[in-house]
Motif scaffolding. Sequence first.
Motif, mmCIF file in Angstrom:
data_model
loop_
_atom_site.group_PDB
_atom_site.id
_atom_site.type_symbol
_atom_site.label_atom_id
_atom_site.label_comp_id
_atom_site.label_asym_id
_atom_site.label_seq_id
_atom_site.Cartn_x
_atom_site.Cartn_y
_atom_site.Cartn_z
ATOM 1 N N SER A 88 38.043 39.546 40.095
ATOM 2 C CA SER A 88 36.813 40.009 40.735
ATOM 3 C C SER A 88 35.750 38.912 40.696
ATOM 4 O O SER A 88 35.083 38.629 41.703
ATOM 5 C CB SER A 88 36.298 41.271 40.040
ATOM 6 O OG SER A 88 35.121 41.753 40.662
ATOM 7 N N VAL A 111 35.067 43.896 46.243
ATOM 8 C CA VAL A 111 35.843 43.758 45.012
ATOM 9 C C VAL A 111 35.459 44.830 43.999
ATOM 10 O O VAL A 111 34.404 45.435 44.067
ATOM 11 C CB VAL A 111 35.613 42.369 44.380
ATOM 12 C CG1 VAL A 111 36.090 41.261 45.317
ATOM 13 C CG2 VAL A 111 34.132 42.145 44.024
ATOM 14 N N ARG A 112 36.328 45.014 43.078
ATOM 15 C CA ARG A 112 36.087 45.748 41.850
ATOM 16 C C ARG A 112 36.942 45.098 40.767
ATOM 17 O O ARG A 112 37.919 44.438 41.102
ATOM 18 C CB ARG A 112 36.395 47.249 42.010
ATOM 19 C CG ARG A 112 37.771 47.568 42.536
ATOM 20 C CD ARG A 112 38.003 49.060 42.641
ATOM 21 N NE ARG A 112 38.032 49.726 41.347
ATOM 22 C CZ ARG A 112 39.130 49.877 40.608
ATOM 23 N NH1 ARG A 112 40.295 49.406 41.015
ATOM 24 N NH2 ARG A 112 39.077 50.484 39.451
#
Length: 452
Positions: A88, A111-112
């Motif tokens: 990420s 993203v994560r």
Amino acid sequence: MNKVPELKAKNKLGLIFFPAFDWEISPTHPERKERLLYTRDQVFEEGLLDINGIAEFNPDIAEPEDIVRANICIPTVADICTKSHLISAGAAMRAAELVLTDQVSKAFAIVRPPGHHAFRLVHGARGFCNINNEAVMVEAIRKHYPEIKIAFVDTDAHHADGTQEIFYHDPNILHISLHQDGRTLFPGSGFLNELGGPGAYAKTLNIPLPPGTTDQGILYAIKQFVLPVLHDFAPDLVINSAGQDNHYSDPLTNMNVSARGYAELNALLDPDLAILQGGYSIQSALPYINVGLILAMAGLDYSSVTEPDYQPDKLIQSKQITEKIKREIDQLQQIWQQRNQIDLEEVYGSLNNGYKREKRIFYDTDQILEEQQEALNYCPDCPGYLFIESQASRGGFRKKKIAALSIPRLICDSCYNEALAKFEELKTTARQKYDSLYLQDLKADQYLIHNF
């Protein structure tokens, strides 16, 4: 037969996806594996990657030396970060690289895990964040462009307390956070009087919005205050820390912003980079907000972006909310306009012995309570350096007591030598007081841990 003209992006846009389908806090937690599943599907369904000028790029993987420029991880990076956290952060770094090397005009890292609640010192996870992916990205940028001026505009409903804290004393970083009033939502901070340290007064600006704020209110704040401040600050790079939980359907917040409102906000900001943060309406909001942001960043028409349950007559802002936002913006405008006339000692007290802050930081995700003392060695010629003492406990059991020195890149020679001398002195005199001593030296790009 007339040929249908090819849809072409006005701005060349790079997308970096990292949905982290193999990582979650728990299967029922808001930050779970499928959080970006529907966004990914929606992007393909809308054919966004078929548009000329929108391209997908792979993320990088951040290395531990990238992380420690932003976060002092206790006891080590390996104890705080999973591979997903490294990817990420690496995706955010990749987005910045694409823009700074002119491969694209703009980039959006979808993203994560998120990162904006991670402070400089990290004992564990708080606000679903372990490391601060956007701060890691900024320090990667500044390794090559040390004097670059960067502006953050954080549009997450939760106050960006971690990013604010990391750059609180940094005059080259402008951090603006628009969020639901901290009296009504985690993390309970982000008020008008949080304005940065004595060397960076008014480089931290918070706009706490009342619960129930709609497109009208958040766009008013952007037009009347954020855009004029960005014009005055004249950053080299604008980053939208693109939290999406101001949406009316988010299960964790109490705001009423629509997907189209988010898209218009992004079009007004015209950021160079967007880094996804929060947003937990997985099916009802995220796919549409992300499509709107992609279209806005690409310079394309986003007016048709509409959620299936969108009912504009239910998203009318009350007069009381409108008036409250106007009063706050008036106060902030006055602070900004008078920023160069203030007497620092009237605001911060005597600075002869530096500037000190005490913090109680609760890691809600990991149930850790930290007691921290931060001392800034104030210098009128540079940002100064930080000396931090920290002790954390979980369930009544004490974790390590540590001390850390954090040295910025643009420190003057006098302060730099003083900080290094203090580190060497502590290595020999602080054995009985601390378990470990950390040095985050951005000027020399080195990171040291001394265990007693």
